[in-house]
Design an enzyme around this catalytic site. Sequence first.
Site, short mmCIF file in Angstrom:
data_model
loop_
_atom_site.label_atom_id
_atom_site.label_comp_id
_atom_site.label_asym_id
_atom_site.label_seq_id
_atom_site.Cartn_x
_atom_site.Cartn_y
_atom_site.Cartn_z
N ARG A 103 0.81 -1.22 0.00
CA ARG A 103 0.00 0.00 0.00
C ARG A 103 0.84 1.27 0.00
O ARG A 103 1.92 1.32 0.59
CB ARG A 103 -0.94 0.01 1.22
CG ARG A 103 -1.97 -1.11 1.19
CD ARG A 103 -2.78 -1.18 2.48
NE ARG A 103 -3.84 -2.18 2.37
CZ ARG A 103 -3.69 -3.46 2.66
NH1 ARG A 103 -2.52 -3.91 3.09
NH2 ARG A 103 -4.68 -4.30 2.52
N HIS A 128 -0.94 -2.61 -4.48
CA HIS A 128 -0.40 -3.55 -5.47
C HIS A 128 -0.40 -2.99 -6.90
O HIS A 128 -0.77 -3.67 -7.86
CB HIS A 128 -1.17 -4.87 -5.43
CG HIS A 128 -0.96 -5.66 -4.18
ND1 HIS A 128 0.18 -5.60 -3.42
CD2 HIS A 128 -1.77 -6.57 -3.55
CE1 HIS A 128 0.08 -6.42 -2.40
NE2 HIS A 128 -1.10 -7.01 -2.44
N HIS A 199 2.94 -13.19 -4.74
CA HIS A 199 1.77 -13.24 -3.87
C HIS A 199 1.08 -14.61 -3.94
O HIS A 199 -0.15 -14.71 -4.07
CB HIS A 199 0.79 -12.14 -4.25
CG HIS A 199 -0.02 -11.58 -3.11
ND1 HIS A 199 -0.74 -12.40 -2.26
CD2 HIS A 199 -0.21 -10.31 -2.68
CE1 HIS A 199 -1.36 -11.63 -1.37
NE2 HIS A 199 -1.04 -10.36 -1.59
N ASP A 271 -1.77 -9.14 8.76
CA ASP A 271 -1.49 -8.55 7.45
C ASP A 271 -0.45 -7.46 7.68
O ASP A 271 -0.72 -6.27 7.53
CB ASP A 271 -2.77 -7.98 6.82
CG ASP A 271 -2.62 -7.68 5.33
OD1 ASP A 271 -1.54 -7.98 4.78
OD2 ASP A 271 -3.56 -7.14 4.73
N GLU A 339 5.26 -12.47 1.66
CA GLU A 339 5.59 -11.62 0.51
C GLU A 339 6.83 -10.76 0.82
O GLU A 339 6.73 -9.70 1.42
CB GLU A 339 4.42 -10.70 0.21
CG GLU A 339 3.07 -11.40 0.07
CD GLU A 339 1.92 -10.46 0.38
OE1 GLU A 339 1.84 -9.36 -0.21
OE2 GLU A 339 1.09 -10.82 1.25
#
Length: 375
Positions: A103, A128, A199, A271, A339
């Site tokens: 982001r 992304h 991802h 996350d 990731e």
Amino acid sequence: MFLLLVGVSTGALAASAEAAGPVDLKRENFQKEIDGKQVDLYTLTNAKGMVVKITNYGAKVEQILVPDRNGTLGDVALGYDGIDQVLTGQPSMGSFIGRYANRIGGGKFAIDGQPYQASLNDGPNSLHGGKKGSRFVVFDAKQIDPQTVEMTYTYKDGEEGYPGTVPSRVVYKVTDDNALDIAFDATTDKPTIVNFTSHVFFNLAGEGNGSILGHQLQVNAKSFTPVDSTLITTGEIRPVKDTPLDFTSPQAVGARITSSYDQLGFVKGYDHNFVIDKKPGEYGLMARVVEPVSGRVLEVYGTQPGIQFYSGNFLAGAVPKDQGKGGHLYGLQEAFCLEPQVFPDAPNKANFPSPVLRPGETYSGKIVFKFLTQN
């Protein structure tokens, strides 16, 4: 499909999926013209029987077949049966992400005092690469040998609001030691920002085989980058000690996921970006995951300074978005992602590693997903 699931336990579904074996993905189901370019499915194999299938739409990994402790092959990557399902599915699933992974707050950033506005596609933020980042484009692809495929895409100057024409390349290789090696590079004709990642959505018990909360995770990180309620990094680098984000020793993913800790409440799970304990640009081990029942182990290596751990919080078993291979419905926390990346919103945080790429420089990196087993 829903009628068939009534009264069937998750354990029974998992056992049924495992017994049925991996879905055989058909190349012809991925062959289609999109945006005037041909989409296809590429198969990579090694002598040990590991198989990886990748489509050049979004350079998405659709299948990874690796053995469990008994030598039985299982599919540990969530994905779809064909390109039509990919187009209506989770856009990030399996994708190679660019031009900027993760982001950017408000989609705003500046380079040398020049402001830029990236497209917004995640509430008030850019995620992304924007509305049509690499997740939604057709890469040019060339199979080098049975173990290797090369995919290229050139980002246009101004595409999604980013400056610079940026030719990029990603090379997927299945190695003889059961690893998926992902090497990538890019150049630019004017100052820009670049942050690529992979991802893949993993479930080491096998895709469609239920929750990943019993997977045991260890991350080589003593700190992480907290986020605000819109999931933008605050700029703080916070120790993981005495928080539910402490994975310095192996911990079950689900052990603390329902904690009242505010960082978990923002996304109802994990996350978050972890600050890897190694020198900038140095290649090394970033994370390790063990699935105790199958004995499968995933080790993640990379050159990046951070790694995002995502616990599948936005999977909902919804049709068509979450209906994957063999009709499997992917539900809440039935996959995880690791990731490797530059930190989220790094263009706006002077204390974070810089994602700026300038003419004459080459952005390059490596991500390796290595699969092993343990008793």
